[in-house]
Design a protein around this motif. Structure first.
Motif, mmCIF file in Angstrom:
data_model
loop_
_atom_site.group_PDB
_atom_site.id
_atom_site.type_symbol
_atom_site.label_atom_id
_atom_site.label_comp_id
_atom_site.label_asym_id
_atom_site.label_seq_id
_atom_site.Cartn_x
_atom_site.Cartn_y
_atom_site.Cartn_z
ATOM 1 N N LYS A 390 0.828 -1.207 0.000
ATOM 2 C CA LYS A 390 0.000 0.000 0.000
ATOM 3 C C LYS A 390 0.859 1.252 0.000
ATOM 4 N N ASN A 391 2.167 1.064 -0.053
ATOM 5 C CA ASN A 391 3.101 2.180 -0.014
ATOM 6 C C ASN A 391 2.848 3.134 -1.169
ATOM 7 N N TYR A 616 3.316 15.216 -0.411
ATOM 8 C CA TYR A 616 2.138 14.905 -1.236
ATOM 9 C C TYR A 616 0.868 14.785 -0.385
ATOM 10 N N GLN A 617 1.037 14.698 0.950
ATOM 11 C CA GLN A 617 -0.130 14.594 1.825
ATOM 12 C C GLN A 617 -1.041 15.821 1.723
ATOM 13 N N VAL A 657 -2.877 10.701 -7.945
ATOM 14 C CA VAL A 657 -2.130 10.935 -6.702
ATOM 15 C C VAL A 657 -3.040 10.824 -5.492
ATOM 16 N N LYS A 658 -4.208 11.430 -5.566
ATOM 17 C CA LYS A 658 -5.111 11.408 -4.402
ATOM 18 C C LYS A 658 -5.633 9.997 -4.122
ATOM 19 N N ASP A 659 -5.810 9.159 -5.166
ATOM 20 C CA ASP A 659 -6.234 7.771 -4.952
ATOM 21 C C ASP A 659 -5.139 6.978 -4.243
ATOM 22 N N ALA A 664 -2.763 4.478 0.700
ATOM 23 C CA ALA A 664 -1.650 4.425 1.655
ATOM 24 C C ALA A 664 -2.090 4.811 3.059
ATOM 25 N N ASN A 665 -3.021 5.753 3.151
ATOM 26 C CA ASN A 665 -3.465 6.251 4.466
ATOM 27 C C ASN A 665 -4.609 5.437 5.052
ATOM 28 N N GLY A 666 -5.055 4.414 4.324
ATOM 29 C CA GLY A 666 -6.169 3.601 4.818
ATOM 30 C C GLY A 666 -7.498 4.312 4.757
#
Length: 721
Positions: A390-391, A616-617, A657-659, A664-666
């Motif tokens: 998921k990285n 990117y967050q 990117v947002k997907d 990655a963030n669950g």
């Protein structure tokens, strides 16, 4: 028998110089007199062939360089742009490379400029980097030295000098491919066809259109020169002077290639595997092959020392393979007295070398501290389906077009230009011929010293066998990763052109067909001229008008929003300000303004990769407080949000990117096969534009246009409702 044949082959290197150079003039005169030609006629004929061939090769390279320059001018209107507008055409990592070239020219002295690059703390916040080592900036060092030493400051602008060198190298690239095909086929008609196919399939042969300063555009021309020299070096019955010239050129080009590109040792590893297989079946002079191994070894040592003790070269698979090959050779020599052991070692040769190479590489990685792109190994695992992740960084890399399998359009383009069908034909004929030769060698039949046209044994020529193996290995890589096509397709052009122009290849085919109706040698000579001529005329008719249209059409590349953003930064932002945003935009900001940034579009450093993921967050569903903590941890003063990323509508859902951040963030919930994004916070890049608390407490909007929103990161948090 096979071992004795290999022993005979080892003596050929010494025999070549003595036999060919000591050949009596009377004997040569007798050979020429049999053909009804005087020695003077033969010399004039050879000189004319060499002269016009070299002229055609150099002219092809120069015309291609001029073509690239003209196309670039038409595409970007470069000559009519201001400096800022020109620099914006360099995107992503290209912008970073060119920015360091600018810094070198601005430095009070070259020595001071190099020192500032090797101790650079003005590019990435809170980080001092050796930019020369980490980004392989030797091309920029050379370009800056040439620019200043040649006194070009008063003649040409730095940007034109820089891109001019790159375009010139592309001309050398094409010339080297021309020469390789010419050396293999014996006719420079093959070189002309190679260049034609290369230019027509430019979309798939080079990345020069998209990224001028990229490392491969600087490095691959030297690799092409090395391949051309290696092709000549592997030829049988080469006279001493030609062999020495090829050997020296292989030396120089291998080392230069190693210094120009951080991934060069991987490509040389593929080449070394090709030579290893060539030598394993005793199809080439063993001494020559081992001389090339020594060149690899010296280049690795020299590269290690001059690249600031680059440990990646010590744990390189190339070094492990070369050492294993040399150890295996010494074992064979030491155990040569026992015939049984010698034969057993010959049978187990491939297994022995691979085992030693893998073991040695494992031991080196255990004992030598290195940062050899561990993410690359993880990427290969995920790509092959051996692991899932998921990285964000790993999934982002997997979504890049260059790391996908090649599309159908790629094969369609190669077929439309007739390149792929002829390549497959040539490859099949050469493969069958090589297989026959290997079978004969296993049966103990020695190779012929000189392969004549009427023999129809093209598979006995070591340089041909090498190129067949090399293109197959590169082709396997290209079938997995589309980005590898830029390494494979140029040599597809070269091999296909050689094949259709080679009488030996046609003669090999006619030998199998047992052609009797027409004299096979005559027909082979006719086809080797007629087929490339027909191909050339058809390519001229179909593609020449398209190329001329490309050069006459004025295209417009203009990005007013980015120009306005850079102008605002240069006029309004403090000199000590640190900017945060997407790595691609940060590269452009660094080039156009010189301001410090928090991340860079580079993927060979774990810390930078982590920075990129953290910054990117700003496009994820995280709270304002989380984003504020991330940005202030990198001492960022300004945040730039790109509307194109925030509102991205990608062609492949799950690769935006947002997907990738949501995964990655669950923040993704799977229900009945569908994915739904879920978080108690809205997407930061959307919410911050609403100008309500708590976002206004942490960030203050200071500039915006249609594409960019710039926020000042508050040093004192104001809690307003």
């Amino acid at each position: 028998k096979m071992s004795s044949g290999a022993a005979d082959l080892r003596q050929r290197k010494k025999q070549n110089c003595t036999e060919s150079d000591k050949m009596a003039p009377e004997e040569r005169n007798k050979e020429n007199s049999k053909l009804g030609r005087s020695p003077k006629y033969v010399v004039i004929q050879r000189f004319a062939k060499l002269f016009f061939g070299c002229l055609a090769a150099v002219t092809s390279g120069m015309m291609y360089a001029v073509y690239l320059s003209t196309y670039h001018e038409r595409k970007f209107w470069f000559s009519s742009r201001q400096e800022l507008e020109r620099e914006i055409t360099f995107q992503g990592d290209s912008a970073i490379y060119y920015s360091f070239y600018k810094e070198l020219l601005k430095a009070p002295s070259f020595e001071r400029g190099v020192y500032e690059l090797t101790h650079n703390n003005k590019t990435v916040s809170l980080k001092t980097i050796n930019a020369v080592q980490q980004m392989t900036l030797y091309p920029e060092l050379i370009a800056s030295v040439l620019y200043q030493a040649s006194g070009s400051e008063e003649v040409i602008e730095p940007v034109y000098f820089y891109i001019g060198i790159v375009f010139g190298l592309q001309g050398i690239y094409v010339t080297a491919l021309f020469v390789t095909s010419w050396v293999m086929s014996g006719t420079w008609l093959a070189g002309m066809l190679t260049v034609a196919w290369f230019i027509i399939n430019r979309t798939d042969t080079t990345r020069i259109d998209y990224s001028i300063p990229s490392r491969e555009n600087w490095a691959l021309p030297y690799f092409a020169c090395q391949v051309a020299a290696l092709t000549g070096y592997l030829k049988k019955n080469l006279n001493c002077s030609a062999e020495k010239f090829c050997y020296l050129l292989v030396n120089a080009s291998t080392y230069t290639f190693m210094m120009m590109w951080e991934y060069s040792h991987y490509l040389l590893f593929v080449q070394a595997v090709s030579l290893f297989l060539l030598d394993s079946f005793a199809l080439a002079q063993t001494e020559k092959v081992h001389e090339v191994y020594r060149i690899y070894l010296l280049s690795l040592i020299g590269g290690y020392l001059l690249q600031f003790e680059n440990s990646a070269l010590l744990v390189s698979p190339l070094l492990s393979l070369v050492v294993a090959l040399m150890l295996s050779k010494s074992l064979q020599i030491n155990m040569k007295k026992s015939t049984f052991v010698s034969r057993l070692l010959k049978i187990m040769y491939i297994y022995l070398v691979l085992t030693v190479a893998v073991t040695l590489n494992f031991l080196l990685k255990m004992f030598i501290p290195h940062k050899e792109n561990e993410h690359l190994l993880k990427f290969i695992e995920v790509k092959l389906g051996l692991n899932t992740t998921k990285n964000f960084t790993m999934n982002w890399l997997l979504c890049q077009e260059s790391l996908q399998a090649p599309s159908q359009d790629f094969f369609l383009r190669l077929t439309q230009s007739s390149l792929l069908p002829f390549y497959i034909l040539v490859l099949i004929i050469c493969l069958f011929s090589v297989t026959q030769v290997i079978f004969r060698r296993i049966c103990g039949e020695p190779l012929k010293e000189t392969v004549k046209l009427e023999d129809g044994r093209i598979g006995e020529r070591p340089e041909i066998v090498y190129h067949v193996i090399h293109t197959i290995l590169l082709g396997c890589l290209a079938m997995c990763l589309e980005g590898m096509k830029y390494l494979w397709t140029p040599y597809v052009c070269m091999l296909a052109a050689f094949g259709v122009c080679s009488p030996e290849l046609w003669m090999t085919l006619f030998k199998w067909l047992r052609l009797k109706a027409v004299h096979p040698i005559l027909l082979a000579l006719i086809l080797s001229m007629a087929v490339p001529t027909i191909i050339g005329f058809s390519l001229w008719k179909e593609f020449f008008p398209r190329i001329m249209t490309e050069l006459t059409e004025l295209q417009e590349f203009y990005d007013p929003d980015t120009v306005e953003l850079m102008t605002w930064i240069k006029r309004q932002a403090p000199v000590a300000a640190v900017f945060a945003g997407s790595p691609q935009l940060m590269g452009v900001i660094k080039l156009c303004t010189g301001w410090t940034v928090s991340s860079l579009p580079l993927y060979n450093d774990d810390d930078l990769l982590k920075r990129n993921e953290n910054i990117y967050q700003i496009y994820s569903k995280r709270s304002a407080e989380d984003i504020y903590k991330i940005l202030t941890s990198y001492k960022a003063n300004f945040l730039v949000i790109e509307d194109s990323i925030c509102n991205e509508v990608g062609p492949v859902r799950g690769c935006r990117v947002k997907d990738l951040l949501d995964i990655a963030n669950g923040h993704v919930v799977c229900e009945e096969g569908d994915n739904y994004a879920y978080s108690k916070y809205g997407r930061f890049c959307h919410e911050i534009k609403m100008n309500y608390s708590p976002y206004v407490n942490y960030f203050t909007r200071v500039y915006w246009n249609r594409s960019y929103f710039v926020y000042k990161i508050n040093t004192v948090i104001s809690f307003q409702s």
